[in-house]
Design a protein around this motif. Structure first.
Motif, mmCIF file in Angstrom:
data_model
loop_
_atom_site.group_PDB
_atom_site.id
_atom_site.type_symbol
_atom_site.label_atom_id
_atom_site.label_comp_id
_atom_site.label_asym_id
_atom_site.label_seq_id
_atom_site.Cartn_x
_atom_site.Cartn_y
_atom_site.Cartn_z
ATOM 1 N N PRO A 1 3.619 -0.176 40.273
ATOM 2 C CA PRO A 1 3.499 -0.165 38.802
ATOM 3 C C PRO A 1 3.587 1.209 38.151
ATOM 4 O O PRO A 1 3.914 1.297 36.973
ATOM 5 N N TYR A 2 3.273 2.280 38.861
ATOM 6 C CA TYR A 2 3.078 3.574 38.190
ATOM 7 C C TYR A 2 4.241 4.540 38.436
ATOM 8 O O TYR A 2 5.037 4.347 39.349
ATOM 9 N N ALA A 3 4.259 5.585 37.600
ATOM 10 C CA ALA A 3 5.383 6.531 37.590
ATOM 11 C C ALA A 3 5.401 7.416 38.837
ATOM 12 O O ALA A 3 4.430 7.480 39.603
ATOM 13 N N LEU B 1 -0.464 -2.851 43.370
ATOM 14 C CA LEU B 1 -1.013 -3.184 42.060
ATOM 15 C C LEU B 1 -2.429 -2.634 41.911
ATOM 16 O O LEU B 1 -3.072 -2.282 42.900
ATOM 17 N N PHE B 2 -2.847 -2.569 40.649
ATOM 18 C CA PHE B 2 -4.205 -2.149 40.322
ATOM 19 C C PHE B 2 -5.114 -3.328 40.660
ATOM 20 O O PHE B 2 -4.911 -4.442 40.170
ATOM 21 N N MET B 3 -6.114 -3.080 41.502
ATOM 22 C CA MET B 3 -6.912 -4.186 42.040
ATOM 23 C C MET B 3 -7.562 -5.049 40.943
ATOM 24 O O MET B 3 -7.486 -6.270 40.966
ATOM 25 N N PRO C 1 -7.951 5.193 45.770
ATOM 26 C CA PRO C 1 -8.577 5.318 44.449
ATOM 27 C C PRO C 1 -7.814 6.199 43.466
ATOM 28 O O PRO C 1 -6.946 6.991 43.844
ATOM 29 N N TRP C 2 -8.206 6.043 42.214
ATOM 30 C CA TRP C 2 -7.857 6.956 41.138
ATOM 31 C C TRP C 2 -9.015 7.948 41.015
ATOM 32 O O TRP C 2 -10.118 7.664 41.500
ATOM 33 N N PRO C 3 -8.808 9.061 40.321
ATOM 34 C CA PRO C 3 -9.971 9.900 40.017
ATOM 35 C C PRO C 3 -10.963 9.135 39.133
ATOM 36 O O PRO C 3 -10.595 8.125 38.518
ATOM 37 N N PRO C 4 -12.204 9.618 39.026
ATOM 38 C CA PRO C 4 -13.198 8.937 38.189
ATOM 39 C C PRO C 4 -12.729 8.812 36.739
ATOM 40 O O PRO C 4 -11.961 9.643 36.259
ATOM 41 N N GLN C 5 -13.216 7.779 36.077
ATOM 42 C CA GLN C 5 -12.751 7.425 34.735
ATOM 43 C C GLN C 5 -13.638 8.029 33.637
ATOM 44 O O GLN C 5 -14.868 7.933 33.694
ATOM 45 N N GLY C 6 -12.989 8.651 32.648
ATOM 46 C CA GLY C 6 -13.717 9.253 31.528
ATOM 47 C C GLY C 6 -13.201 8.751 30.184
ATOM 48 O O GLY C 6 -12.224 7.997 30.125
ATOM 49 N N MET D 1 -10.223 -0.008 21.581
ATOM 50 C CA MET D 1 -10.215 0.619 22.906
ATOM 51 C C MET D 1 -9.143 0.023 23.802
ATOM 52 O O MET D 1 -9.005 -1.193 23.884
ATOM 53 N N ARG D 2 -8.406 0.892 24.460
ATOM 54 C CA ARG D 2 -7.413 0.404 25.415
ATOM 55 C C ARG D 2 -8.119 -0.290 26.586
ATOM 56 O O ARG D 2 -9.139 0.193 27.074
ATOM 57 N N SER D 3 -7.553 -1.415 27.042
ATOM 58 C CA SER D 3 -8.098 -2.080 28.226
ATOM 59 C C SER D 3 -7.006 -2.205 29.280
ATOM 60 O O SER D 3 -5.830 -2.352 28.956
ATOM 61 N N TYR D 4 -7.402 -2.129 30.550
ATOM 62 C CA TYR D 4 -6.441 -2.380 31.636
ATOM 63 C C TYR D 4 -6.938 -3.425 32.629
ATOM 64 O O TYR D 4 -6.311 -3.653 33.647
ATOM 65 N N SER D 5 -8.077 -4.058 32.318
ATOM 66 C CA SER D 5 -8.591 -5.086 33.235
ATOM 67 C C SER D 5 -9.637 -5.923 32.509
ATOM 68 O O SER D 5 -10.223 -5.470 31.520
ATOM 69 N N GLN E 1 -0.388 -1.131 28.822
ATOM 70 C CA GLN E 1 0.015 -0.561 30.118
ATOM 71 C C GLN E 1 0.268 0.948 29.965
ATOM 72 O O GLN E 1 0.560 1.409 28.858
ATOM 73 N N THR E 2 0.201 1.671 31.061
ATOM 74 C CA THR E 2 0.296 3.140 30.973
ATOM 75 C C THR E 2 1.530 3.659 30.204
ATOM 76 O O THR E 2 1.372 4.567 29.401
ATOM 77 N N PRO E 3 2.731 3.126 30.425
ATOM 78 C CA PRO E 3 3.876 3.735 29.707
ATOM 79 C C PRO E 3 3.769 3.594 28.190
ATOM 80 O O PRO E 3 4.368 4.364 27.454
ATOM 81 N N ILE F 1 -10.483 4.613 28.238
ATOM 82 C CA ILE F 1 -11.219 5.084 29.410
ATOM 83 C C ILE F 1 -10.246 5.044 30.579
ATOM 84 O O ILE F 1 -9.743 3.976 30.940
ATOM 85 N N THR F 2 -9.949 6.204 31.115
ATOM 86 C CA THR F 2 -9.047 6.267 32.272
ATOM 87 C C THR F 2 -9.247 7.600 32.983
ATOM 88 O O THR F 2 -10.153 8.371 32.645
ATOM 89 N N SER F 3 -8.405 7.852 33.966
ATOM 90 C CA SER F 3 -8.572 9.070 34.778
ATOM 91 C C SER F 3 -7.924 10.276 34.112
ATOM 92 O O SER F 3 -7.062 10.120 33.235
ATOM 93 N N PRO F 4 -8.271 11.473 34.586
ATOM 94 C CA PRO F 4 -7.526 12.649 34.136
ATOM 95 C C PRO F 4 -6.048 12.557 34.519
ATOM 96 O O PRO F 4 -5.189 13.072 33.803
ATOM 97 N N SER F 5 -5.715 11.873 35.624
ATOM 98 C CA SER F 5 -4.300 11.722 36.017
ATOM 99 C C SER F 5 -3.509 11.008 34.940
ATOM 100 O O SER F 5 -2.427 11.444 34.547
ATOM 101 N N THR F 6 -4.049 9.882 34.488
ATOM 102 C CA THR F 6 -3.329 9.101 33.473
ATOM 103 C C THR F 6 -3.362 9.819 32.126
ATOM 104 O O THR F 6 -2.402 9.741 31.362
ATOM 105 N N GLY F 7 -4.444 10.556 31.864
ATOM 106 C CA GLY F 7 -4.485 11.370 30.649
ATOM 107 C C GLY F 7 -3.352 12.382 30.641
ATOM 108 O O GLY F 7 -2.660 12.563 29.648
#
Ligand code: PCA
Length: 332
Positions: free
Chosen positions: A39-41, A95-97, A149-154, A172-176, A194-196, A211-217
């Motif tokens: 799913p991800y880039a 996929l994201f669990m 895992p992803w990094p912790p979510q902030g 608020m954005r939701s992914y689950s 979705q992320t894109p 609320i997501t990781s620094p990676s997705t930020g």
């Protein structure tokens, strides 16, 4: 030999010859090719890890299995990947669990806030829940290869979030499903994005916090539309790579072993990558002008209370399995 027997004999010879040719060049003809939707880039550590996994499989299987990675939801949309593998349209995918939270309660656990907020606890929680996840997947004819895992979510926002009330009334954005439930407890309105689509969702006002990781930020260039990142480390969610069991069983035993060996390595490597990502990407947020803060004790305690509510709700909904997992986790 009458005419009929003669034709049959010729046909048999032809067949044997074809078989002999195929067997003689088995190295060429036996190679299996698998398409793998993710799913991800490409820049995300999960995708890099999956590409390395595919390379390892090729090497360990001596070229007998080639996995072609289709990143960024290019082959199937994220929400379709699970079904595509379950129905055997593709043999393997990522996929994201917690996206499966409405399919089986077991997957909701992966996003419960303030249950496991550092990597050591997240690993313990994964060790405690893995058998139940594998069992659930097996019911659908699926097999777990690895989870990373992803990094912790902030919390990303336009204005500083100093108390949970600061999130009330926001979109608020939701992914689950689990994150949607948290949004509701925060008196915010959840919207699936979705992320894109994150940048566009912010710029058109569909969402104003996430609320997501620094990676997705970083991958969605959060600094273009928010100014605050509160590093609350709410949970450490995972992606999983799963395989269609029958497709897996059809592989020669040596190739099955190659896949499992590469999968075990990918899981180990992926956890290390996620830990490294955490600091690098949090620093990148700050470098790009985002105000990175930590929650104070009151905010942390208030968020933790919501975590307790959600753990209880989940334990009730998931029944005996939840009881076993939480007991195992607390005893580790
Ligand atoms: N990034 C993905 C899942 C969790 C994460 O950190 C997302 O935001 O969709």
């Amino acid at each position: 030999m009458n005419k009929f027997v003669k034709i049959a004999a010729t046909a048999t010879t032809a067949l044997l010859t074809t078989t002999a040719i195929l067997m003689g060049s088995s190295a060429v003809f036996a190679a299996t090719k698998w398409d793998m939707p993710t799913p991800y880039a490409d820049g995300i550590h999960h995708t890099k890890n999956v590409r390395q996994f595919a390379e390892d499989v090729k090497k360990l299987s001596k070229g007998e299995l080639e996995i072609k990675v289709h990143s960024g939801a290019s082959l199937f949309k994220h929400g379709e990947i699970h079904r595509a593998i379950r129905t055997g349209q593709v043999p393997v995918g990522e996929l994201f669990m917690a996206i499966l939270g409405n399919h089986d309660e077991i997957f909701k656990l992966d996003n419960i806030p303030f249950l496991a907020t550092d990597f050591a606890s997240a690993k313990k929680l994964w060790d405690s829940s893995r058998p139940a996840v594998e069992k659930s997947l097996a019911k659908d004819g699926l097999k777990l290869l690895f989870a990373v895992p992803w990094p912790p979510q902030g919390i990303y926002s336009k204005k500083p979030v100093e108390a949970i009330d600061d999130l009330a009334g926001l979109k608020m954005r939701s992914y689950s499903p689990t994150l949607s439930r948290l949004s509701v407890l925060l008196k915010a309105t959840p919207t699936t994005v979705q992320t894109p689509e994150i940048p566009q969702a912010f710029s058109t006002g569909i969402i104003d916090t996430m609320i997501t990781s620094p990676s997705t930020g970083v991958s969605s260039q959060a600094w273009d539309y928010v100014s605050q990142y509160n590093d609350v480390q709410a949970w450490i969610p995972k992606n999983m790579v799963i395989v269609h069991n029958r497709s897996f069983k059809r592989l020669p035993k040596t190739v099955q072993t190659a896949v499992l060996t590469a999968a075990a390595e990918a899981e180990k490597r992926g956890w290390e990558m996620a830990e490294k990502e955490t600091n690098i990407k949090t620093e990148a947020l700050a470098k790009n002008g985002i105000n990175v803060t930590k929650p104070d004790a009151k905010l942390q305690a208030d968020l933790a209370k919501l975590g307790e509510i959600m753990t209880k709700e989940w334990a009730k909904a998931a029944g005996d399995r939840a009881k076993q997992i939480l007991e195992a986790y607390n005893n580790k």
